[in-house]
Design a protein around this motif. Structure first.
Motif, PDB file in Angstrom:
ATOM      1  N   PHE A 112       0.640  -1.144   0.146  1.00 51.05           N
ATOM      2  CA  PHE A 112      -0.117   0.118   0.026  1.00 51.05           C
ATOM      3  C   PHE A 112       0.752   1.343  -0.022  1.00 51.05           C
ATOM      4  CE2 PHE A 112      -2.268  -3.521   1.754  1.00 51.05           C
ATOM      5  CZ  PHE A 112      -3.703  -3.401   0.982  1.00 51.05           C
ATOM      6  N   GLY A 113       1.855   1.173   0.587  1.00 50.34           N
ATOM      7  CA  GLY A 113       2.900   2.439   0.421  1.00 50.34           C
ATOM      8  C   GLY A 113       3.145   2.816  -0.821  1.00 50.34           C
ATOM      9  N   GLU A 114       3.490   1.791  -1.613  1.00 51.74           N
ATOM     10  CA  GLU A 114       4.022   1.986  -3.299  1.00 51.74           C
ATOM     11  C   GLU A 114       2.506   2.609  -3.711  1.00 51.74           C
ATOM     12  OE1 GLU A 114       5.493  -0.348  -7.202  1.00 51.74           O
ATOM     13  OE2 GLU A 114       5.476  -1.170  -5.154  1.00 51.74           O
ATOM     14  N   ILE A 115       1.500   1.703  -3.664  1.00 52.58           N
ATOM     15  CA  ILE A 115       0.053   2.442  -4.153  1.00 52.58           C
ATOM     16  C   ILE A 115      -0.165   3.902  -3.714  1.00 52.58           C
ATOM     17  CG2 ILE A 115      -2.330   2.249  -4.329  1.00 52.58           C
ATOM     18  CD1 ILE A 115      -1.991  -0.969  -3.757  1.00 52.58           C
ATOM     19  N   GLU A 116       0.232   4.319  -2.690  1.00 50.84           N
ATOM     20  CA  GLU A 116      -0.092   5.429  -2.293  1.00 50.84           C
ATOM     21  C   GLU A 116       0.897   6.721  -2.941  1.00 50.84           C
ATOM     22  OE1 GLU A 116      -1.132   8.077   1.912  1.00 50.84           O
ATOM     23  OE2 GLU A 116      -0.237   5.915   1.913  1.00 50.84           O
ATOM     24  N   GLY A 117       2.092   6.135  -3.111  1.00 52.10           N
ATOM     25  CA  GLY A 117       2.915   6.993  -3.805  1.00 52.10           C
ATOM     26  C   GLY A 117       2.750   7.216  -5.211  1.00 52.10           C
ATOM     27  N   GLN A 118       2.304   6.103  -6.027  1.00 50.86           N
ATOM     28  CA  GLN A 118       1.715   6.285  -7.455  1.00 50.86           C
ATOM     29  C   GLN A 118       0.553   7.003  -7.610  1.00 50.86           C
ATOM     30  OE1 GLN A 118       1.334   2.208  -8.339  1.00 50.86           O
ATOM     31  NE2 GLN A 118       3.732   2.023  -9.029  1.00 50.86           N
TER      32      GLN A 118
END
Length: 327
Positions: A112-118
């Motif tokens: 989810f960290g990567e999703i939020e960043g994208q």
């Protein structure tokens, strides 16, 4: 005697009123455009982008197409990039809308960290939490599940944690703007404690209760949060059963379900599925839990999916893992 007579008159009146209200509520399902009208710009007024999880096939793919056809740019998410890229091209070619692809395996722990960043800079007006894991096509007792510890973790991560985390990512922006739509896909079998699909059904109960509580908290912020609980839809999870009056195509089901977006915090998405929900809840649980009924359910599913009944349930090949409701 007069007191007893008055009691029964009052009881009869209450029953008539109760079922009269239920009949009125059901009648609204027959005319959604009149009871739950939405303007042509309803979805685009919520925001520029829609995010759909489990969007590379089935119900998720149908939601992505439908929202793009409403004029929204869409982010489609799943775990298979090649399939997502193909769907993105199809949506773009057909609707002319922008499509972003985000690859994520929601059975994993830290995605989810990567999703939020994208996606943090996108104006997301609609979120469809569709991704879900069914441990097996075939009904079976809890302890019969292959690799049970891993299955429990994957089901909780995919069906429970993902929905809550995705809401955490996108709900703040909706609350700040005072508008937004979140659709969380549950399942019709969550209407009752459902043996043979115990873990899956229980995870979908969480979807419903979480969504209903969240709607109560954020309704005054102008946000619509709704659970959609379908029964039969011809997807991979349902072994692509032939469409009929009970089993809808993903496209027909999504088109129908979007008409009920303003119908409350839970809907079954269509008239037929609403009737099925009422019927299921009216059957005494003692009947559903009878061993003969459970055995018949197993036989029926094996027959419908063309599965060889001669293979023992203890065989490692008996359990087919589905990591996503919509791959």
């Amino acid at each position: 005697m007069d007191l007893i007579k008055q009691f029964f008159i009052s009881l009869g009146t209450a029953v008539v009123v109760y079922y009269g209200v239920k009949l009125l509520l059901f009648s609204r399902m027959l005319f959604p455009k009149q009871w739950f009208p939405m303007s042509k710009t309803f979805f685009t007024s919520m925001g520029e982008w829609a995010v759909v999880t489990g969007a590379s096939e089935g119900i998720g793919r149908a939601y992505a197409f439908a929202l793009a056809e409403q004029g929204m740019s869409v982010v489609i998410m799943s775990r298979t990039k090649e399939t997502l890229d193909q769907v993105a091209k199809e949506i773009g070619d057909k609707t002319g809308q922008r499509v972003k692809v985000a690859v994520a395996d929601f059975t994993k722990e830290d995605v989810f960290g990567e999703i939020e960043g994208q996606l943090q800079d996108l104006n997301v007006g609609v979120l469809v939490n569709n991704v879900g894991m069914l441990p097996s096509y075939f009904p079976g007792r809890f302890l019969e599940s292959a690799e049970l510890d891993q299955t429990i973790t994957k089901v909780i991560n995919c069906n429970v944690k993902t929905m809550a985390k995705m809401c955490k990512i996108f709900l703040p922006g909706m609350a700040n703007r005072g508008k937004g739509v979140i659709v969380n896909i549950s399942s019709g079998i969550a209407c009752i404690p459902f043996p043979m699909y115990t873990l899956y059904a229980a995870s979908k109960v969480f979807v419903e209760r979480f969504s209903q509580g969240l709607q109560a908290e954020y309704k005054d912020k102008g946000i619509i949060i709704q659970t959609v609980a379908p029964f039969g839809v011809s997807t991979r999870m349902a072994a692509y059963q032939q469409t009929n009056i009970v089993t809808s195509s993903p496209e027909d089901f999504v088109k129908s379900s979007l008409q009920y977006l303003r119908a409350g915090d839970k809907t079954h998405g269509s008239v037929c599925h609403t009737v099925m929900g009422w019927l299921l809840q009216s059957i005494p649980l003692q009947v559903i839990y009878a061993e003969s009924v459970l055995s018949s359910l197993q036989d029926y599913i094996k027959k419908k999916t063309g599965y060889e009944a001669s293979i023992p349930e203890s065989s490692p090949t008996f359990k087919i893992q589905l990591n996503e409701q919509e791959e």
